[in-house]
Design an enzyme around this catalytic site. Structure first.
Site, PDB file in Angstrom:
ATOM      1  N   ASP A   1      -0.587  -7.910   5.448  1.00  0.00           N
ATOM      2  CA  ASP A   1      -1.704  -7.004   5.169  1.00  0.00           C
ATOM      3  C   ASP A   1      -2.652  -7.790   4.268  1.00  0.00           C
ATOM      4  OD1 ASP A   1      -3.500  -5.123   4.145  1.00  0.00           O
ATOM      5  OD2 ASP A   1      -2.049  -3.491   4.272  1.00  0.00           O
TER       6      ASP A   1
ATOM      7  N   TYR B   1       0.834  -1.209   0.000  1.00  0.00           N
ATOM      8  CA  TYR B   1       0.000   0.000   0.000  1.00  0.00           C
ATOM      9  C   TYR B   1       0.872   1.264   0.000  1.00  0.00           C
ATOM     10  CZ  TYR B   1      -3.590   3.257   1.597  1.00  0.00           C
ATOM     11  OH  TYR B   1      -4.448   4.306   1.731  1.00  0.00           O
TER      12      TYR B   1
HETATM   13  C1  LIG Z   1      -6.334   1.494   2.583  1.00  0.00           C
HETATM   14  C2  LIG Z   1      -5.263   0.542   2.891  1.00  0.00           C
HETATM   15  C3  LIG Z   1      -4.413   0.724   3.992  1.00  0.00           C
HETATM   16  C4  LIG Z   1      -4.497   1.943   4.883  1.00  0.00           C
HETATM   17  O1  LIG Z   1      -5.698   1.968   5.578  1.00  0.00           O
HETATM   18  P1  LIG Z   1      -6.443   3.331   6.032  1.00  0.00           P
HETATM   19  O2  LIG Z   1      -7.668   2.797   6.687  1.00  0.00           O
HETATM   20  O3  LIG Z   1      -6.706   4.133   4.799  1.00  0.00           O
HETATM   21  O4  LIG Z   1      -5.532   4.058   6.968  1.00  0.00           O
HETATM   22  C5  LIG Z   1      -3.462  -0.243   4.238  1.00  0.00           C
HETATM   23  N1  LIG Z   1      -3.318  -1.329   3.444  1.00  0.00           N
HETATM   24  C6  LIG Z   1      -4.108  -1.524   2.372  1.00  0.00           C
HETATM   25  C7  LIG Z   1      -3.912  -2.735   1.537  1.00  0.00           C
HETATM   26  C8  LIG Z   1      -5.097  -0.601   2.051  1.00  0.00           C
HETATM   27  O5  LIG Z   1      -5.875  -0.813   0.981  1.00  0.00           O
END
Ligand SMILES: *Cc1c(COP(=O)(O)O)cnc(C)c1O
Length: 377
Positions: free
Chosen positions: A163, A98
């Protein structure tokens, strides 16, 4: 809940009466030490019952002992890095990831240094002071898959964070593959309706304690209304993901025959990707990326001409979204990093929502047809 309510209550209280001081002090001590709950919640920065209900639900879906929610995905990542810092100030990251996570890890804001590597070279990047390995799979925005079990093997005793925002626990449960932490931007599929910014980390109870301590000390809280909406969102999560995934598969098939599309990115399209998908996922998900034969200009035109897709960043909503990673979400990366990780100026990323797949296809087709016609002219 003593009333036997069906819809669960939203507890907005910032403080809780302490009638018994001995119970109050014991509860305070327990919460400050990172316990999930105590007989008295004391103060909402230490505990909130509505947020805790969402955390318990998400933990169950991930097969985790615990989950800790934050005011955003980035706040969750920040808390994790701060919690790992005493164990070593070096982390290993696999790109692509991200955009803002890349930006945070590449900065020295938190006093942590990052070695960027590829999934096959994680072992070589580990140092004695490495306290975390970070991967994202499916990765944003190229939908590249990373073999979780293989990275865990290479990381040895260093914990691995996955993630898993794009997969959701419906399609992938990284803890079962040996990962130590699963991070979600709950803003995306978990909330699912584009109206909550939130983040959550699922992990062991022992690791959750330090995450709660960081949350209480830094105040990176999820508001109870967010916790309420996220808990409600969990009830429809699998239905939403399965429906959107089925539509994404229809779109990928149809897009693969369209002359304006030079390249498609979707989990399982290549042999290597299919092998990893079969190993660790229950389906390819609801995101896809395409590269336009007409390059940046064509991508910009398609984003302007779609009518049902909303041209906007973010993903995982009931509404389909389309965005340009090089120009928007991954703009903070250097051009060199974008090129190396396959984020082309011709690329658009699509997050498929719950509209009828025929309507979505009709919208994409009219936008792509008009771009092709201009190219031919
Ligand atoms: C959007 C996103 C984030 C960050 O999250 P927020 O809620 O915008 O702070 C992290 N990892 C991935 C894969 C994302 O799509």
């Amino acid at each position: 809940m003593d009333l036997g309510v069906h819809a669960l209550p939203l507890d907005l209280s910032t403080t809780y009466p302490v009638h018994s001081l001995s119970e109050g002090t014991a509860s305070f001590d327990a919460l400050v030490a990172g316990d999930a709950k105590a007989p008295n919640p004391i103060y909402a920065r230490l505990h909130n019952p509505t947020v805790a209900r969402f955390e318990e639900g998400l933990a169950r879906l991930e097969g985790a002992e615990a989950a800790v929610a934050y005011g955003s995905g980035m706040a969750a990542l920040t808390a994790l890095l701060l919690a790992r810092r005493p164990h070593g100030q070096h982390v290993v990251g696999v790109r692509p990831i991200y955009g803002s996570a890349d930006h945070l890890l590449s900065s020295d804001l938190l006093g942590m240094s990052t070695t960027w590597t590829t999934a096959d070279k994680v072992a070589e990047a580990i140092r004695p002071d490495t306290s975390l390995v970070l991967i994202e799979t499916p990765a944003n925005p190229t939908l590249q898959l990373v073999d979780i079990a293989e990275v865990v093997r290479q990381a040895g005793s260093v914990p691995v964070m996955v993630d898993s925002t794009f997969a959701t626990p419906v399609l992938q449960t990284p803890l079962a593959l040996g990962a130590s932490y699963v991070l979600h931007s709950a803003t995306k599929f978990l909330g699912g309706h584009g109206d909550v910014i939130a983040g959550v980390i699922a992990t062991s109870e022992e690791r959750a304690k330090s995450l709660r301590q960081v949350r209480a000390l830094t105040g990176a809280l999820l508001h109870p209304l967010g916790g309420y909406l996220l808990h409600r969102g969990l009830a429809t999560l699998s239905l939403r993901v399965e429906r959107a995934q089925a539509s994404a598969q229809v779109l990928v098939e149809r897009l693969s025959h369209h002359p304006a599309v030079a390249k498609l990115h979707f989990p399982g399209l290549t042999t290597e990707s299919r092998a990893i998908l079969n190993k660790q996922m229950r389906g390819p998900g609801c995101l896809l990326a395409l590269e336009l034969a007409g390059g940046y200009e064509a991508a910009a035109q398609v984003m302007q001409r779609v009518q049902l897709f909303t041209p906007a960043v973010s993903l995982g909503s009931v509404d389909s979204l389309i965005q340009h990673p090089a120009g928007l979400t991954h703009r903070v990366l250097t051009e060199e990093t974008r090129a190396k990780t396959g984020i082309s100026p011709a690329m658009l990323r699509l997050s498929v929502g719950l509209e009828h797949p025929d309507d979505l296809w009709a919208d994409l087709k009219q936008a792509l047809d008009s771009v092709s016609a201009e190219l031919a002219a």
